[in-house]
Design an enzyme around this catalytic site. Structure first.
Site, mmCIF file in Angstrom:
data_model
loop_
_atom_site.group_PDB
_atom_site.id
_atom_site.type_symbol
_atom_site.label_atom_id
_atom_site.label_comp_id
_atom_site.label_asym_id
_atom_site.label_seq_id
_atom_site.Cartn_x
_atom_site.Cartn_y
_atom_site.Cartn_z
ATOM 1 C CB SER A 1 -0.952 -0.052 1.204
ATOM 2 O OG SER A 1 -1.989 0.876 1.069
ATOM 3 C CE LYS B 1 0.234 5.274 -2.040
ATOM 4 N NZ LYS B 1 -0.544 4.675 -3.094
ATOM 5 C CD1 TRP C 1 -7.895 3.219 -2.725
ATOM 6 C CD2 TRP C 1 -9.666 4.129 -3.729
ATOM 7 N NE1 TRP C 1 -7.949 4.537 -2.342
ATOM 8 C CE2 TRP C 1 -9.038 5.118 -2.953
ATOM 9 C CE3 TRP C 1 -10.807 4.472 -4.463
ATOM 10 C CZ2 TRP C 1 -9.500 6.428 -2.880
ATOM 11 C CZ3 TRP C 1 -11.269 5.780 -4.387
ATOM 12 C CH2 TRP C 1 -10.618 6.736 -3.604
ATOM 13 C CG HIS D 1 -5.461 -2.622 -0.169
ATOM 14 N ND1 HIS D 1 -4.629 -2.335 -1.216
ATOM 15 C CD2 HIS D 1 -4.995 -1.905 0.894
ATOM 16 C CE1 HIS D 1 -3.711 -1.459 -0.822
ATOM 17 N NE2 HIS D 1 -3.901 -1.205 0.464
#
Length: 423
Positions: free
Chosen positions: A263, A267, A354, A404
């Site tokens: 998540s 990044k 998402w 997720h």
């Protein structure tokens, strides 16, 4: 009190799911607006990149500079580890399979001090172990049910369901995220796990008064400048400082460190890998917008949404591209290309629209041009694979069933991928 805690927990769940319910979010491919991605092998002056020499000398530094200035922000100075304290070492962890080591990295500047706690599990069967390096979300003690792991004393996002209340952890949270970490399986596969609570570097809130950022403030400065680091760049900086330590640890094979994140920390892992080529492998688990997913696709979470909900993650300049992705000088396939020619794994989840699974796949696909230029395979397919059918070139990819999360299925693929390049 139990009722209050329940409703606080319920509100957290609602907030967590709320972004996906926002109006005008695109979840239908037919509604994705037209977009034109910048070509990763076309220079900003229009010239073509036709050799590895031009990539390394010209194109790569220029792309890295654009991401630094416009997306993640620059690190405004240098700061080395001032001290290391090993709290304990056990040669009988995980039923005798592993070595457990707990230590702190200290950073000092002027009147400021920062302590970063590191938890390491290493297989006893190897003199120098390849390792996965990854941040955790709620404290080192949450990754495995081991009563010897020190409880974090740092600020942590509330989660009353596991006893994290008033931003402080309790014994109840010990091992609460162990399913996401699969520590025993990692050790049995011959790898170590090095983990750090990301809030030790910078608490995940829109407040730059604590964490690492104030160490570099000029007089009267209270917030990073528009081109200076947000939290993702700060967390990435922290991963590199842990790498500084790992290079000196005689029990770690520092040539075989895979930096991994899920998540927002996916990044972070990508940005760390782009900046620090000592990381031999980079793994992005459902990193979405600002991670592996293409920004210009405007599917699921967008630049405007992420900058609104999490204004502290990126540099101030990134807000120029709110609902204005077309003006971005770079897109995320170019970030992935900065990892080349090192092994890179990008993962998505079918139930995580998402994070735009297709956008993550396309980013890996378009980054492959640089891998091929540098003499490696890149992503071995041109179309998205079926769900739960991983593919592994020098770039690996899977989209799994489920939501997720970081799961045992994901870890199984990452271990296989590491086996391909580390063993």
């Amino acid at each position: 009190m139990k009722c209050i805690a329940f409703f606080v927990f319920l509100s957290l769940l609602i907030f967590k799911d709320a972004p996906a319910q926002q109006p005008n979010v695109i979840y239908d491919e037919a509604n994705v607006p037209e977009y034109k991605l910048p070509d990763v092998l076309t220079r900003f002056n229009g010239g073509k990149v036709k050799s590895a020499k031009v990539w390394y000398k010209k194109q790569r530094p220029e792309i890295l500079k654009k991401f630094t200035e416009e997306v993640y922000g620059k690190v405004p100075g240098k700061l080395e580890i001032s001290d290391v304290k090993v709290w304990e070492t056990s040669n009988d962890a995980i039923n005798g399979l592993a070595i457990r080591k707990q230590l702190s990295l200290f950073f000092k500047k002027n009147d400021r001090n920062l302590e970063v706690n590191v938890l390491m599990y290493l297989p006893k069967s190897q003199r120098k172990a390849p390792v996965f390096l990854a941040y955790n979300f709620s404290g080192n003690h949450t990754v495995y049910s081991d009563p010897n792991i020190r409880l974090t004393e740092s600020w942590v996002n509330d989660n009353p369901s596991v006893g994290i209340i008033n931003n402080r952890v309790t014994e109840q949270s010990r091992g609460s995220d162990s399913e996401s970490w699969q520590v025993e399986n990692i050790i049995k596969a011959g790898y170590g796990l090095v983990t750090v609570y990301y809030g030790d570097i910078d608490p995940d809130r829109n407040d730059f008064s604590d964490g690492i950022e104030p160490f570099f403030y000029q007089p009267n400065q209270t917030h990073p400048k528009y081109d200076e680091w947000g939290s993702i760049a700060a967390w990435a900086w922290g991963l590199s400082r842990v790498m500084d330590y790992l290079e000196k640890d005689e029990q770690v094979d520092s040539q075989k460190v895979a930096v991994l994140g899920h998540s927002r920390l996916g990044k972070t892992a990508l940005w760390a890998g782009a900046n620090d080529q000592r990381f031999a492998m980079v793994i992005s688990n459902e990193s979405g917008c600002g991670g592996a997913a293409l920004s210009m696709r405007k599917f699921g979470e967008t630049v405007q949404i992420i900058n609104t909900n999490f204004p502290h993650w990126f540099c101030g300049n990134f807000k120029k591209f709110n609902d204005n992705e077309a003006d971005l000088p770079v897109d995320q396939h170019m970030l992935l290309a900065l990892i080349a020619p090192r092994p890179l794994y990008v993962a998505s989840a079918e139930g995580d629209k998402w994070s735009d699974p297709r956008g993550e796949f396309l980013s890996a696909k378009y980054a492959s041009a640089v891998y091929q230029l540098l003499g490696s395979e890149g992503l071995p397919i041109k179309e998205m694979p079926e769900v739960d059918h991983p593919v592994m070139g020098t770039i690996g990819y899977h989209i799994r069933s489920g939501k997720h999360d970081l799961t045992s299925y994901d870890w199984t693929q990452y271990i296989k991928f590491a086996d391909k390049f580390f063993k």
